[in-house]
Write a protein that holds these residues in place. Structure first.
Motif, short mmCIF file in Angstrom:
data_model
loop_
_atom_site.label_atom_id
_atom_site.label_comp_id
_atom_site.label_asym_id
_atom_site.label_seq_id
_atom_site.Cartn_x
_atom_site.Cartn_y
_atom_site.Cartn_z
N THR A 101 -9.61 10.36 0.24
CA THR A 101 -8.50 9.63 0.86
C THR A 101 -8.01 8.56 -0.10
OG1 THR A 101 -9.45 10.06 3.04
CG2 THR A 101 -7.82 8.30 2.89
N PRO A 102 -6.69 8.48 -0.33
CA PRO A 102 -6.18 7.55 -1.34
C PRO A 102 -6.29 6.07 -0.98
CG PRO A 102 -4.39 8.70 -0.27
CD PRO A 102 -5.64 9.32 0.23
N ILE A 103 -6.30 5.74 0.31
CA ILE A 103 -6.42 4.35 0.74
C ILE A 103 -7.69 4.23 1.57
CG2 ILE A 103 -5.34 2.43 1.98
CD1 ILE A 103 -3.63 3.51 -0.40
N LEU B 2 0.82 -1.22 0.00
CA LEU B 2 0.00 0.00 0.00
C LEU B 2 0.85 1.26 0.00
CD1 LEU B 2 -3.09 -0.42 2.33
CD2 LEU B 2 -3.00 -0.15 -0.14
N ARG B 3 1.94 1.24 0.74
CA ARG B 3 2.85 2.39 0.73
C ARG B 3 3.33 2.66 -0.69
NH1 ARG B 3 7.86 1.52 4.37
NH2 ARG B 3 8.13 -0.15 2.86
N LYS B 4 3.68 1.60 -1.39
CA LYS B 4 4.16 1.72 -2.77
C LYS B 4 3.04 2.27 -3.67
CE LYS B 4 6.44 -1.04 -6.31
NZ LYS B 4 6.95 -2.37 -6.65
N PRO C 72 -15.17 4.26 -2.93
CA PRO C 72 -15.29 5.55 -3.61
C PRO C 72 -14.52 5.63 -4.93
CG PRO C 72 -13.71 5.73 -1.85
CD PRO C 72 -14.27 4.32 -1.79
N HIS C 73 -13.61 4.69 -5.16
CA HIS C 73 -12.86 4.67 -6.42
C HIS C 73 -12.59 3.23 -6.81
CE1 HIS C 73 -9.58 4.40 -3.48
NE2 HIS C 73 -9.91 5.59 -3.04
N HIS C 74 -12.23 3.02 -8.08
CA HIS C 74 -12.13 1.66 -8.61
C HIS C 74 -10.84 1.43 -9.41
CE1 HIS C 74 -16.44 2.24 -7.82
NE2 HIS C 74 -16.35 0.99 -7.39
N GLN C 75 -9.75 2.03 -8.96
CA GLN C 75 -8.48 1.79 -9.64
C GLN C 75 -7.86 0.47 -9.19
OE1 GLN C 75 -9.39 4.73 -8.39
NE2 GLN C 75 -9.34 6.08 -10.15
N VAL C 76 -7.52 0.37 -7.91
CA VAL C 76 -6.84 -0.81 -7.38
C VAL C 76 -7.62 -1.36 -6.19
CG1 VAL C 76 -4.68 -1.69 -6.38
CG2 VAL C 76 -4.60 0.14 -8.09
N LEU C 77 -7.76 -2.69 -6.16
CA LEU C 77 -8.37 -3.38 -5.03
C LEU C 77 -7.33 -4.31 -4.43
CD1 LEU C 77 -10.75 -4.36 -3.26
CD2 LEU C 77 -11.33 -5.95 -5.12
N LEU C 78 -7.11 -4.21 -3.14
CA LEU C 78 -6.24 -5.11 -2.40
C LEU C 78 -7.14 -6.03 -1.59
CD1 LEU C 78 -3.57 -6.17 -1.22
CD2 LEU C 78 -3.58 -4.21 0.32
N ASN C 79 -7.16 -7.30 -1.95
CA ASN C 79 -8.02 -8.27 -1.27
C ASN C 79 -7.26 -8.93 -0.13
OD1 ASN C 79 -10.11 -10.02 -0.61
ND2 ASN C 79 -9.48 -11.53 -2.12
N PRO D 150 -4.90 5.28 -6.14
CA PRO D 150 -5.92 5.10 -5.10
C PRO D 150 -6.27 3.61 -4.98
CG PRO D 150 -6.53 6.86 -6.59
CD PRO D 150 -5.35 6.18 -7.20
N THR D 151 -6.35 3.14 -3.73
CA THR D 151 -6.53 1.72 -3.48
C THR D 151 -7.63 1.49 -2.45
OG1 THR D 151 -4.19 1.35 -3.96
CG2 THR D 151 -5.34 -0.40 -2.79
N VAL D 152 -8.44 0.48 -2.70
CA VAL D 152 -9.45 0.02 -1.76
C VAL D 152 -8.96 -1.30 -1.19
CG1 VAL D 152 -11.82 -0.81 -1.52
CG2 VAL D 152 -11.33 1.15 -2.99
N VAL D 153 -9.03 -1.45 0.13
CA VAL D 153 -8.62 -2.67 0.81
C VAL D 153 -9.87 -3.37 1.32
CG1 VAL D 153 -7.27 -3.66 2.69
CG2 VAL D 153 -6.46 -1.60 1.51
#
Length: 138
Positions: free
Chosen positions: A69-71, A21-23, A81-88, A30-33
């Motif tokens: 908020t980016p994460i 996530l830091r990377k 709120p955004h759909h770029q990256v998902l961390l499952n 922007p990432t959703v966890v």
């Protein structure tokens, strides 16, 4: 089509996810966890403490700050709120993963994590998703 990256043999999956996530944050992605509530609480605390020199701005999806908020941490992708990256960080295939441009799967070394990761890998592979594998030290 969603690009799927598997990070396996990572040891401590949550600590590795913090570094990932830091990377992503430093790259402006922007990432959703996604995880269950108990795991998200542990992960939230770890994001504050895993590195004394880094700040990874994050909040829960139901926060009024989520849109800026980016994460964003959530148990429900309908709140994303955004759909770029998902961390499952969950054990199963996220029902709405195809909404995202990219999906990150982090697989620790515990037997239950390995088994669940293999099941998810087969699920994505059998549906024709492009898969990238990043296996950490042996």
């Amino acid at each position: 089509m969603t690009r799927i990256d598997f990070h396996s043999n990572v040891g401590d999956a949550l600590l590795y996810a913090c570094r990932l996530l830091r990377k992503a944050y430093q790259a402006g992605q922007p990432t959703v966890v996604l995880a269950d509530a108990a795991r998200l609480r542990v992960f939230d605390e770890l994001l504050w403490t895993f590195s004394p020199l880094d700040f990874v701005p994050h909040c829960m999806a139901d926060s009024t700050l989520a849109a800026t908020t980016p994460i964003v941490l959530t148990t429900d992708l309908d709140l994303a709120p955004h759909h770029q990256v998902l961390l499952n960080l969950g054990a199963g295939v996220p029902a709405q993963f195809a909404r995202f441009e990219r999906l990150l799967e982090v697989i620790g070394n515990e037997p239950d994590e390995l088994a669940a990761g293999r099941e998810r890998y087969r699920f994505y592979r059998d549906r024709g998703y492009p898969l990238n594998n990043y296996k950490q030290g042996a």
